[in-house]
Design a protein around this motif. Structure first.
Motif, mmCIF file in Angstrom:
data_model
loop_
_atom_site.group_PDB
_atom_site.id
_atom_site.type_symbol
_atom_site.label_atom_id
_atom_site.label_comp_id
_atom_site.label_asym_id
_atom_site.label_seq_id
_atom_site.Cartn_x
_atom_site.Cartn_y
_atom_site.Cartn_z
ATOM 1 N N LEU A 364 0.868 -1.181 0.000
ATOM 2 C CA LEU A 364 0.000 0.000 0.000
ATOM 3 C C LEU A 364 0.902 1.226 0.000
ATOM 4 O O LEU A 364 1.858 1.305 0.775
ATOM 5 C CB LEU A 364 -0.910 0.001 1.231
ATOM 6 N N PHE A 365 0.601 2.186 -0.877
ATOM 7 C CA PHE A 365 1.464 3.360 -1.046
ATOM 8 C C PHE A 365 0.589 4.596 -1.263
ATOM 9 O O PHE A 365 -0.416 4.530 -1.966
ATOM 10 C CB PHE A 365 2.387 3.138 -2.256
ATOM 11 N N ASN A 366 0.988 5.724 -0.653
ATOM 12 C CA ASN A 366 0.257 6.973 -0.855
ATOM 13 C C ASN A 366 1.228 8.150 -0.755
ATOM 14 O O ASN A 366 2.086 8.203 0.131
ATOM 15 C CB ASN A 366 -0.847 7.144 0.193
ATOM 16 N N TYR A 367 1.085 9.107 -1.700
ATOM 17 C CA TYR A 367 1.928 10.305 -1.716
ATOM 18 C C TYR A 367 1.038 11.517 -1.961
ATOM 19 O O TYR A 367 0.152 11.482 -2.820
ATOM 20 C CB TYR A 367 2.987 10.202 -2.813
ATOM 21 N N ARG A 368 1.298 12.586 -1.207
ATOM 22 C CA ARG A 368 0.538 13.824 -1.361
ATOM 23 C C ARG A 368 1.492 15.009 -1.498
ATOM 24 O O ARG A 368 2.524 15.069 -0.826
ATOM 25 C CB ARG A 368 -0.394 14.053 -0.165
ATOM 26 N N TYR A 369 1.111 15.941 -2.364
ATOM 27 C CA TYR A 369 1.882 17.176 -2.569
ATOM 28 C C TYR A 369 0.907 18.342 -2.524
ATOM 29 O O TYR A 369 -0.156 18.298 -3.141
ATOM 30 C CB TYR A 369 2.616 17.135 -3.914
ATOM 31 N N SER A 370 1.290 19.392 -1.803
ATOM 32 C CA SER A 370 0.367 20.493 -1.542
ATOM 33 C C SER A 370 0.037 21.272 -2.806
ATOM 34 O O SER A 370 0.854 21.391 -3.726
ATOM 35 C CB SER A 370 0.971 21.441 -0.499
ATOM 36 N N TYR A 371 -1.164 21.831 -2.829
ATOM 37 C CA TYR A 371 -1.590 22.675 -3.957
ATOM 38 C C TYR A 371 -0.739 23.935 -4.039
ATOM 39 O O TYR A 371 -0.373 24.384 -5.128
ATOM 40 C CB TYR A 371 -3.068 23.035 -3.797
ATOM 41 N N SER A 372 -0.412 24.509 -2.865
ATOM 42 C CA SER A 372 0.414 25.712 -2.869
ATOM 43 C C SER A 372 1.803 25.411 -3.426
ATOM 44 O O SER A 372 2.405 26.252 -4.108
ATOM 45 C CB SER A 372 0.517 26.279 -1.455
ATOM 46 N N GLY A 373 2.341 24.206 -3.147
ATOM 47 C CA GLY A 373 3.624 23.825 -3.705
ATOM 48 C C GLY A 373 3.564 23.674 -5.213
ATOM 49 O O GLY A 373 4.484 24.075 -5.933
ATOM 50 N N LEU A 374 2.471 23.094 -5.706
ATOM 51 C CA LEU A 374 2.299 22.976 -7.159
ATOM 52 C C LEU A 374 2.192 24.352 -7.812
ATOM 53 O O LEU A 374 2.755 24.586 -8.895
ATOM 54 C CB LEU A 374 1.043 22.149 -7.459
ATOM 55 N N ALA A 375 1.457 25.252 -7.159
ATOM 56 C CA ALA A 375 1.310 26.606 -7.706
ATOM 57 C C ALA A 375 2.650 27.332 -7.765
ATOM 58 O O ALA A 375 2.934 28.072 -8.711
ATOM 59 C CB ALA A 375 0.304 27.397 -6.868
ATOM 60 N N ASP A 376 3.480 27.103 -6.732
ATOM 61 C CA ASP A 376 4.798 27.737 -6.731
ATOM 62 C C ASP A 376 5.667 27.205 -7.868
ATOM 63 O O ASP A 376 6.439 27.950 -8.482
ATOM 64 C CB ASP A 376 5.496 27.490 -5.391
#
Length: 471
Positions: A364-376
């Protein structure tokens, strides 16, 4: 005499003619050509066939028109082909026709295992009943020699699982959500019970929200993943559900810090798979001691966990407030499932599936990246919040050496605040300074479960925790 014969022939003709007319909708062929919406098509059939046709107005779409061209075709064939284009089907009894929505099978289902609560050994031939959200029985089955059961191809919705077995106390699961293409996995545990046929024994049933820890008597309850999904403003954070319990006070939407029975949030204890960990929240203790913006524990990986806000078992220590005893679920042991989600909080990638179907191992694997980080990344700026987290679990059962589990979770948080360029806008000293902060925390652990007999098992945990703060 002649009059009697004529009357008898008339009656015989009426009796013979009536069943022929009642089957008129089935046996005759029709020629139909033109463009109709569904309501016009149904009204035209009523005039042509003299059939009684019933339908629900919300199921019938008036806007969409289709071209119809049939020559000497049976009514059943015409109805089947036309209604299929609208996602409908029909039931026919004589000259009565009922139009309804077509039942669509999904690839989703429920799969799970039933185990002895004390020894964690699989229970074979346990009775498993599938109930809908209104406690109506839908289907039933029994576990196989490995304690596994399966309900495939279920309609999308919420379901309950009731499990029973002779010599064990019956268990009713929490709600399980079935999606269109993903199988839900459950682990159910039955506790042995004694029965004496010479007397009557009254045993209280265990509530569904009762803690999973067998040593817990009071002061706690389950943080259900299904219940968290329905909780308004959960932000993919199972711990925010606890703010709705009695005796819990939450500060604001911007922080998941909670005062438990009047105690400070900083004295709450966090555990993951039995290992004591730092506060597993992004930007923990930045806006307030004991809290953060949101937890690093995604609902994609979490299993039902225990939360204690009163008296708790003796195995817990170093806590003057509540205890979050969090757990990760095992991955799917039969099929691969992958998902990608994009929301206001950012990007979420998850994957699960079997490592070996023969041995029942899974990942089982899960990764999350913030929306603000993507916007930057897109804008080229580096100012503001930038956080990400990663969680995984590998489950490896063996035949004689027990079950080995490897798991881990890590959080990376970054924040940069530039000074105000215009000195005239300065109101505090903070607005003249550049602020940078980096938070790093993580836990890696291994667990081993070995069943000795039907009443005893040994669980061993070992883990390493990391916490670093640079500002």
């Amino acid at each position: 005499m002649k009059t009697r014969v004529l009357a008898l022939m008339f009656l015989l003709g009426f009796v013979i003619e009536y069943p022929i007319n009642s089957q008129e909708c089935n046996g005759r062929t029709y020629t139909i050509k033109g463009a109709y919406n569904l309501v016009e098509f149904i009204e035209m059939l009523k005039e042509k066939t003299d059939c009684k046709i019933a339908y629900k107005e919300s199921d019938v779409k008036k806007e969409k028109k289709i071209s119809v061209d049939y020559k000497n075709a049976l009514l059943g064939v015409i109805l089947k082909n036309v209604l299929k284009k609208y996602g409908l089907t029909f039931i026919q009894q004589g000259d009565r026709i009922i139009i309804k929505k077509e039942y669509i099978h999904s690839e989703g289902g429920i799969r799970g295992s039933v185990k002895n609560k004390l020894s964690l050994t699989p229970l074979e031939y346990a009775n498993v009943i599938l109930l809908d959200a209104n406690n109506n029985q839908i289907d039933g089955t029994s576990t196989d020699s490995c304690g596994i059961f399966k309900f495939p191809n279920l309609k999308v919705g919420r379901y309950l699982i009731k499990t029973s077995m002779l010599g064990y106390t019956s268990v009713l699961s929490d709600y399980s959500i079935v999606s269109s293409a993903k199988t839900s996995n459950l682990e159910l545990f039955l506790e042995e019970s004694s029965e004496n046929l010479d007397e009557v024994t009254i045993i209280a049933s265990t509530p569904r929200n009762y803690p999973q820890n067998v040593m817990s008597l009071t002061g706690g309850r389950v943080l259900s993943i299904e219940e968290t999904n329905r909780f308004a403003g959960n932000f993919d954070d199972p711990t925010r559900l606890a703010s709705s319990f009695t005796g819990i006070a939450s500060g604001s939407v911007n922080s998941n810090a909670m005062e438990i029975r009047g105690n400070s949030p900083q004295f709450a204890q966090w555990r993951m798979e039995g290992i004591e960990t730092p506060n597993l929240s992004h930007y923990a203790d930045m806006s307030g001691l004991g809290g953060g913006i949101l937890t690093g524990l995604s609902l994609q990986t979490m299993a039902n966990s225990d939360f204690y806000y009163g008296a708790y078992p003796a195995e817990y220590s170093n806590s003057l407030s509540g205890i979050f005893d969090m757990k990760m679920r095992n991955g799917n042991t039969t099929d691969f499932a992958h998902s990608v989600q994009l929301g206001i909080w950012g990007l979420d990638l998850s994957s699960e599936g079997p490592i070996s179907k023969k041995n029942g191992s899974s990942y089982l694997f899960n990764y999350r990246y913030s929306y603000s980080g993507l916007a930057d990344k897109i804008s080229g700026s580096d100012e503001g919040l930038n956080y990400q987290d990663l969680a995984f679990k590998i489950n490896l059962p063996t035949k004689k050496m027990g079950t080995f589990t490897f798991w881990g979770i890590g959080l990376l948080d970054k924040i940069i605040q530039r000074p105000e360029d215009d000195p005239k806008q300065w109101e505090t000293s903070i607005e003249r300074q550049e602020q940078k902060a980096n938070f790093q925390k993580g836990v890696i652990g291994m667990a081993h479960i070995l069943s000795w007999n039907d009443n005893t098992y040994l669980r061993s945990n070992v883990g390493i925790t990391l916490f670093r703060n640079q500002s």
